[in-house]
Design an enzyme around this catalytic site. Structure first.
Site, PDB file in Angstrom:
ATOM      1  N   SER A 121       0.824  -1.208   0.000  1.00  0.00           N
ATOM      2  CA  SER A 121       0.000   0.000   0.000  1.00  0.00           C
ATOM      3  C   SER A 121       0.856   1.255   0.000  1.00  0.00           C
ATOM      4  CB  SER A 121      -0.870   0.033   1.261  1.00  0.00           C
ATOM      5  OG  SER A 121      -1.623  -1.131   1.390  1.00  0.00           O
ATOM      6  N   GLU A 154      -4.105  -0.345  -8.919  1.00  0.00           N
ATOM      7  CA  GLU A 154      -3.120   0.713  -9.197  1.00  0.00           C
ATOM      8  C   GLU A 154      -1.836   0.049  -9.694  1.00  0.00           C
ATOM      9  OE1 GLU A 154      -3.459   4.546  -6.296  1.00  0.00           O
ATOM     10  OE2 GLU A 154      -3.087   2.669  -5.264  1.00  0.00           O
TER      11      GLU A 154
END
Ligand code: CAA
Ligand code: NAD
Length: 286
Positions: A121, A154
């Protein structure tokens, strides 16, 4: 067309289980690597449970559920990932642990074309790439929780990731997994967490200061802004240990107070209150 058929997932926790599930449902051959037999069994139970729930709700047929289960294998030996075309690392948000795994993957994975991806993350992709002798094949492929539901991935190239690797990862995510992709620079938090994490931490601070109850903070954002869940429920879903680790690496990168984990978050993690996955966080799930 994607050339990726054999996928490895390292870590079968909240995210690794979801990533393995969507890959198996897409017909790919998936091996999940865990730390112990117990952890591998827990990963299998998590994925099979989710597939069973999906079949019960009519989201996939019983044949497709059984086919997905047949595409999944579980191991505690990283060497079993030798023939993979793509490996997605999804262990805890710890830079040293992840870097050591990338060093091992570089030794284990035989094809020099294979993509070594991290679901991190917030940890710099460049640090993980530097642990290998093939940094051009390393990138962030960041899925969202719960993986079977959330449409986004992403893609995060480091300064030395090749464009070919980004294109292959994008094609794979879109064509095989049916995910939408966005591209982000290799900065802690990428696009989504750079915006989301300060908001979640603000929710924790608001609760910690006694400004409003957990229920009212969450209701405020659900009913006032049409968010699917409020910040404290979402923090519990992410995992408070994971949220704390993400905040720490973002604070480390930017030194901005808005990324600093509030003391309450640290105390809850110290006390073993990790959110939904441990049965207790801002709410009780037992
Ligand atoms: N696996 C598969 N399907 C799931 C699921 C799971 N783990 N959890 C929920 N679903 C499905 C349900 O089956 C249901 O499908 P149908 O509507 O077709 O029946 C649908 O999702 C909605 O679920 P529920 O009705 O049970 O519950 P809900 O309406 O409260 O939705 C939610 C649950 C999808 C989690 C929704 O609340 C939501 O979208 N929350 C926000 C999630 C979010 O923001 N995620 C991002 C987290 S941040 C992150 O991931 C990045 C990071 O690095 C930390
Ligand atoms: P988790 O704690 O649920 O799972 C981590 C898993 O990794 C555990 O099952 C653990 O046994 C396993 N593991 C630890 N060391 C290992 C090793 N050496 N080899 C194999 N397995 C190992 O954590 P999570 O929430 O799944 O997060 C995993 C990663 O995904 C983190 O980098 C996190 O930042 C990222 N992420 C999390 C979320 C979220 O909402 N939780 C969303 C997107 C990305």
């Amino acid at each position: 067309m994607t050339d990726i058929q054999r996928v490895g997932v390292i870590g079968g926790g909240l995210m690794g289980a979801g990533i393995a599930e969507v890959n198996a449902r897409a017909g790919l051959d998936v091996i999940v690597s865990e730390v112990s037999d117990d952890a591998a069994d827990a990963a299998r139970d998590r994925i099979h449970g989710s597939l069973d729930r999906g079949a019960k709700k009519g989201k996939l047929s019983e044949d497709d559920r059984d086919a997905a289960k047949a595409h999944l294998r579980f191991t505690t030996a990283l060497d079993d990932l030798a023939d993979r075309d793509l490996v997605v690392e999804a262990v805890a948000e710890n830079a040293e642990l992840k870097a050591s795994i990338f060093g091992e993957l570089d030794r284990v994975v035989q094809s020099r074309q294979a993509i070594l991806a991290s679901n991190t993350s917030s940890i710099p992709i460049a640090k993980l790439a530097a642990a290998t002798d093939r940094p051009q094949q390393v990138l962030g492929v960041h899925f969202f929780n719960p993986v079977p539901v959330m449409k986004l991935v992403e893609l995060v190239p480091s300064l030395v990731t090749s464009e070919e690797t980004v294109t292959r990862a994008r094609t794979f995510a879109a064509e095989k997994l049916g995910k939408e992709t966005i591209r982000a620079q290799d900065r802690a938090g990428f696009v989504v967490n750079a915006l989301l994490v300060p908001y979640l931490l603000s929710g924790v601070r608001m609760y910690e200061s006694g400004f409003a109850s957990a229920e009212d903070i969450d209701q405020g954002m659900v009913l006032g802004c049409a968010h699917p869940m409020g910040p404290l429920t979402l923090a519990d879903l992410v995992g408070l240990d994971t949220l704390k680790s993400i905040a720490d690496s973002m604070y480390d990168e930017y030194k901005e107070p808005l990324y600093a984990a509030p003391p309450l978050l640290q105390r809850m993690v110290d006390a073993g209150l990790m959110g939904k996955k441990s049965g207790h966080g801002f709410y009780d799930y037992r």
